[in-house]
Design a protein around this motif. Structure first.
Motif, PDB file in Angstrom:
ATOM      1  N   TRP A   7      38.179   3.089  12.068  1.00 57.26           N
ATOM      2  CA  TRP A   7      38.597   4.121  11.125  1.00 57.26           C
ATOM      3  C   TRP A   7      37.457   4.369  10.141  1.00 57.26           C
ATOM      4  O   TRP A   7      36.904   3.418   9.570  1.00 57.26           O
ATOM      5  N   TRP A  34      43.537  11.251  13.586  1.00 63.21           N
ATOM      6  CA  TRP A  34      43.161  11.542  12.199  1.00 63.21           C
ATOM      7  C   TRP A  34      44.202  10.964  11.259  1.00 63.21           C
ATOM      8  O   TRP A  34      45.364  10.796  11.629  1.00 63.21           O
ATOM      9  N   ARG A  35      43.746  10.712  10.007  1.00 61.53           N
ATOM     10  CA  ARG A  35      44.639  10.198   8.966  1.00 61.53           C
ATOM     11  C   ARG A  35      44.237  10.852   7.650  1.00 61.53           C
ATOM     12  O   ARG A  35      43.060  10.858   7.282  1.00 61.53           O
ATOM     13  N   GLN A  67      48.038   8.824   4.263  1.00 61.54           N
ATOM     14  CA  GLN A  67      48.217   7.952   5.429  1.00 61.54           C
ATOM     15  C   GLN A  67      49.050   8.597   6.532  1.00 61.54           C
ATOM     16  O   GLN A  67      49.536   7.907   7.433  1.00 61.54           O
ATOM     17  N   GLN A 124      49.319  10.359   9.928  1.00 57.23           N
ATOM     18  CA  GLN A 124      48.418  10.198  11.068  1.00 57.23           C
ATOM     19  C   GLN A 124      48.856  11.096  12.216  1.00 57.23           C
ATOM     20  O   GLN A 124      50.045  11.290  12.435  1.00 57.23           O
ATOM     21  N   HIS A 152      39.115   9.160  10.654  1.00 57.26           N
ATOM     22  CA  HIS A 152      39.369   9.373  12.068  1.00 57.26           C
ATOM     23  C   HIS A 152      39.026   8.126  12.871  1.00 57.26           C
ATOM     24  O   HIS A 152      38.285   7.261  12.426  1.00 57.26           O
TER      25      HIS A 152
END
Length: 185
Positions: free
Chosen positions: A100, A132-133, A137, A139, A159
């Motif tokens: 991440w 993706w986040r 948070q 996602q 990502h």
């Protein structure tokens, strides 16, 4: 589903897989922090890397055709500045997961965003899809196919990838640019 020119994709992918031992011998070809077997080269658009790669027959004509096709698809200006790590390719085997992270926009303007134009030149039997986040948070995962390009707002969102499974390697071509935030809103 739109796909890039398969012949150009095949030419670049074949060169990467056929020259994997040479790639492994290059400094910084094994990025840290990721899970699984991973090799790649970044800044392949920079003169020092172009010279090294041309000496071993890298197919820049095919790469430049892919770049042109993806920039047109995503309306990236012809004169867009290269972004963090420039252009890169990454070869990953079964069990790979990208760490991440969020890319840094290496520019002095607040109205710019770092984006990456990505395409899998080879896709593992399972996994290898981008995740993706956001800052809350939340996602989400995008299912992508071999030769199907996508744009990553890699300077805006954290990502990663889903874990690769199967004997077919995941070979990613990723072209980084700094563009106006208005372009990607």
């Amino acid at each position: 589903m739109y796909t890039i020119n398969k012949e150009n994709s095949r030419i670049v992918c074949d060169w990467i897989t056929d020259n994997l031992d040479w790639i492994k011998d290059q400094p910084d070809s094994t990025p840290s922090g990721h899970q699984g077997v991973l090799h790649g080269l970044y800044d392949i658009n920079q003169p020092y890397m172009e010279e090294k790669l041309e000496q071993v027959g890298f197919p820049y004509d095919a790469l430049l055709s892919i770049e042109k096709e993806m920039k047109e698809l995503y309306n990236i200006p012809e004169n867009a500045a290269y972004g963090t790590l420039g252009w890169m390719f990454v070869y990953a085997e079964e069990g790979y997961t990208c760490k991440w992270h969020k890319d840094v926009c290496e520019c002095d303007q607040d109205d710019m965003e770092h984006v990456r134009l990505n395409v899998l030149l080879s896709k593992s039997e399972e996994g290898g899809n981008p995740i993706w986040r956001d800052e809350n948070q939340n996602q989400w995962t995008q299912e992508v196919s071999k030769n199907e390009p996508w744009i990553s707002l890699s300077g805006k969102y954290e990502h990663s990838t889903t874990t690769t499974k199967g004997k077919t390697p995941r070979v990613l071509l990723s072209l980084g640019y700094n563009v106006s935030k208005k372009l990607v809103e």
